[in-house]
Design a protein around this motif. Structure first.
Motif, PDB file in Angstrom:
ATOM      1  N   LEU A  20       0.858  -1.184   0.000  1.00 31.02           N
ATOM      2  CA  LEU A  20       0.000   0.000   0.000  1.00 31.02           C
ATOM      3  C   LEU A  20       0.891   1.228   0.000  1.00 31.02           C
ATOM      4  O   LEU A  20       1.750   1.381   0.868  1.00 31.02           O
ATOM      5  CB  LEU A  20      -0.920   0.011   1.225  1.00 31.02           C
ATOM      6  N   ASP A  21       0.683   2.103  -0.974  1.00 29.03           N
ATOM      7  CA  ASP A  21       1.573   3.239  -1.172  1.00 29.03           C
ATOM      8  C   ASP A  21       0.786   4.540  -0.996  1.00 29.03           C
ATOM      9  O   ASP A  21       0.220   5.083  -1.932  1.00 29.03           O
ATOM     10  CB  ASP A  21       2.174   3.164  -2.579  1.00 29.03           C
ATOM     11  N   HIS A  22       0.688   4.994   0.279  1.00 30.59           N
ATOM     12  CA  HIS A  22      -0.043   6.223   0.612  1.00 30.59           C
ATOM     13  C   HIS A  22      -1.482   6.165   0.089  1.00 30.59           C
ATOM     14  O   HIS A  22      -1.947   7.063  -0.616  1.00 30.59           O
ATOM     15  CB  HIS A  22       0.688   7.467   0.073  1.00 30.59           C
ATOM     16  N   LEU A  23      -2.160   5.098   0.460  1.00 34.89           N
ATOM     17  CA  LEU A  23      -3.545   4.888   0.033  1.00 34.89           C
ATOM     18  C   LEU A  23      -4.491   5.818   0.787  1.00 34.89           C
ATOM     19  O   LEU A  23      -4.426   5.937   2.007  1.00 34.89           O
ATOM     20  CB  LEU A  23      -3.952   3.429   0.280  1.00 34.89           C
ATOM     21  N   ASN A  24      -5.373   6.473   0.036  1.00 32.39           N
ATOM     22  CA  ASN A  24      -6.430   7.300   0.606  1.00 32.39           C
ATOM     23  C   ASN A  24      -7.767   6.789   0.096  1.00 32.39           C
ATOM     24  O   ASN A  24      -7.962   6.621  -1.116  1.00 32.39           O
ATOM     25  CB  ASN A  24      -6.260   8.769   0.213  1.00 32.39           C
ATOM     26  N   LEU A  25      -8.674   6.545   1.037  1.00 31.30           N
ATOM     27  CA  LEU A  25      -9.950   5.941   0.659  1.00 31.30           C
ATOM     28  C   LEU A  25     -10.960   6.182   1.774  1.00 31.30           C
ATOM     29  O   LEU A  25     -10.598   6.152   2.961  1.00 31.30           O
ATOM     30  CB  LEU A  25      -9.776   4.434   0.455  1.00 31.30           C
ATOM     31  N   SER A  26     -12.214   6.426   1.415  1.00 33.16           N
ATOM     32  CA  SER A  26     -13.256   6.545   2.433  1.00 33.16           C
ATOM     33  C   SER A  26     -14.518   5.871   1.944  1.00 33.16           C
ATOM     34  O   SER A  26     -14.790   5.819   0.739  1.00 33.16           O
ATOM     35  CB  SER A  26     -13.541   8.019   2.764  1.00 33.16           C
ATOM     36  N   VAL A  27     -15.279   5.339   2.898  1.00 36.71           N
ATOM     37  CA  VAL A  27     -16.541   4.656   2.612  1.00 36.71           C
ATOM     38  C   VAL A  27     -17.636   5.355   3.392  1.00 36.71           C
ATOM     39  O   VAL A  27     -17.519   5.546   4.607  1.00 36.71           O
ATOM     40  CB  VAL A  27     -16.468   3.164   3.006  1.00 36.71           C
ATOM     41  N   GLU A  28     -18.699   5.729   2.685  1.00 36.38           N
ATOM     42  CA  GLU A  28     -19.821   6.407   3.332  1.00 36.38           C
ATOM     43  C   GLU A  28     -20.736   5.376   3.995  1.00 36.38           C
ATOM     44  O   GLU A  28     -20.953   4.289   3.460  1.00 36.38           O
ATOM     45  CB  GLU A  28     -20.632   7.203   2.298  1.00 36.38           C
ATOM     46  N   GLU A  29     -21.268   5.749   5.150  1.00 41.13           N
ATOM     47  CA  GLU A  29     -22.208   4.853   5.818  1.00 41.13           C
ATOM     48  C   GLU A  29     -23.451   4.676   4.954  1.00 41.13           C
ATOM     49  O   GLU A  29     -23.970   5.621   4.376  1.00 41.13           O
ATOM     50  CB  GLU A  29     -22.598   5.392   7.188  1.00 41.13           C
ATOM     51  N   GLY A  30     -23.900   3.427   4.835  1.00 43.70           N
ATOM     52  CA  GLY A  30     -25.126   3.128   4.105  1.00 43.70           C
ATOM     53  C   GLY A  30     -24.943   2.745   2.655  1.00 43.70           C
ATOM     54  O   GLY A  30     -25.922   2.483   1.952  1.00 43.70           O
ATOM     55  N   GLU A  31     -23.690   2.672   2.179  1.00 39.07           N
ATOM     56  CA  GLU A  31     -23.498   2.320   0.773  1.00 39.07           C
ATOM     57  C   GLU A  31     -22.976   0.899   0.614  1.00 39.07           C
ATOM     58  O   GLU A  31     -22.491   0.274   1.563  1.00 39.07           O
ATOM     59  CB  GLU A  31     -22.559   3.309   0.085  1.00 39.07           C
ATOM     60  N   ILE A  32     -23.117   0.373  -0.589  1.00 39.59           N
ATOM     61  CA  ILE A  32     -22.436  -0.862  -0.979  1.00 39.59           C
ATOM     62  C   ILE A  32     -21.237  -0.422  -1.802  1.00 39.59           C
ATOM     63  O   ILE A  32     -21.383   0.097  -2.913  1.00 39.59           O
ATOM     64  CB  ILE A  32     -23.342  -1.800  -1.796  1.00 39.59           C
ATOM     65  N   PHE A  33     -20.061  -0.605  -1.244  1.00 42.18           N
ATOM     66  CA  PHE A  33     -18.833  -0.059  -1.809  1.00 42.18           C
ATOM     67  C   PHE A  33     -18.040  -1.178  -2.471  1.00 42.18           C
ATOM     68  O   PHE A  33     -17.604  -2.117  -1.807  1.00 42.18           O
ATOM     69  CB  PHE A  33     -18.015   0.600  -0.703  1.00 42.18           C
TER      70      PHE A  33
END
Length: 318
Positions: A20-33
């Protein structure tokens, strides 16, 4: 609803290999990601860091607003995990397996009994509750695996290839179940190498490659990122080179191939490409047979962005 997962500048090394090379990621509550990536993309490493199963070298992982730690059991109780490899006890029946895994989180016996029954019904295992795993078909075994992972009604569910090697009927049942879990309030992270599944159920999709998030968005947003647009196929018995050159000059056309009586035209954008091409063929009095057009798929996106076919990238990841 806010972010249920926040990953910032995450770095994970295995000796000289940067997974993992400076990974940026976010998951919103309530979604299928949807989380996609070829072999070695870092997808599985990212999941293990989210679950605090791996120590990482740099960055942060927040789950439900708090820094994720190996001993953060209050958060872990709200997470369900369904792994690609079926993880159940062969010496326990279907009902006993679900009861065992639910009991890891739910101590109240009355409530646990209710949750176990609901998981059995949800998974369509009512007629198999006394069966041992070795007596179940592959599809039923997958359903049992899911039931064990979601029986305690987690707020966040991570599903890693839950439909591998199951029949179409079981696959549809599983996908419908995932959508129902989401409708009931669960946030789901879903990995699969079946693109049609991802297109069907995921609200947003991230594509990882070499430890980076290289693309993120809805399926429509991802398709708009690539050059590949509509693909048009036309049966033509004979086509001259000068006519192919003239077709290449049409607006939005960027690639033309002709072999064995089939003309394939790739377009980049545009809404009336087929109309313009058929108009050209009519003006040139070129007779043609069957005509069909294909809009870009997620596999086209994946192939153009990573240079790999997702189905051809083995199911083993870092």
């Amino acid at each position: 609803m806010g972010k249920i997962i926040e990953i910032e500048n995450l770095v994970k090394r295995y000796k000289d290999l940067i997974a993992l090379d400076h990974l940026n990621l976010s998951v919103e509550e309530g979604e299928i990601f949807g989380l996609l990536g070829p072999n070695g993309s870092g997808k599985t490493t990212a999941i293990n860091c989210i679950l605090a199963l791996l120590y990482f070298d740099k960055g942060s992982v927040k789950v439900m607003g708090k820094e994720m730690q190996p001993d953060n059991y209050e958060i872990k109780k709200q997470i369900g995990v369904v792994l690609q490899n079926v993880a159940v006890f062969e010496e326990l029946t279907v009902q006993e397996n679900i009861d065992y895994f639910c009991g890891l989180y739910i101590q109240d016996k009355k409530l646990r009994k209710q949750y176990v029954e609901e998981a059995i019904v949800f998974s369509g295992l009512e007629d198999f509750r006394k069966f041992y795993p070795k007596k179940l078909s592959g599809g039923l075994l997958r359903r049992l695996n899911i039931a064990c992972g979601i029986a305690h009604k987690p707020r966040l569910i991570i599903m890693d290839e839950p439909t591998v090697a199951v029949d179409p009927q079981s696959r549809n049942r599983i996908l419908e179940g995932i959508q129902k879990l989401n409708q009931e309030g669960a946030t789901i992270i879903y990995t699969s190498h079946y693109m049609e599944e991802v297109e069907q159920i995921c609200s947003r999709i991230a594509i990882l490659d070499k430890g980076h998030c290289v693309a993120l968005g809805t399926k429509e947003e991802l398709k708009s990122m690539i050059k590949t647009g509509e693909k048009i196929h036309i049966e033509i018995s004979e086509l001259q080179e000068i006519q192919m050159e003239e077709i290449r000059e049409l607006h939005h056309v960027y690639q033309v191939d002709y072999r064995e009586g089939m003309l394939e035209i790739r377009c980049s954008g545009g809404k009336h490409n087929l109309v313009h091409i058929l108009d050209y063929l009519g003006r040139q009095e070129i007779s043609f047979g069957r005509v069909y057009a294909e809009l870009p798929t997620l596999n086209d996106v994946f192939l153009e962005i990573t240079g790999k076919e997702l189905r051809d990238s083995a199911e083993k990841t870092l």
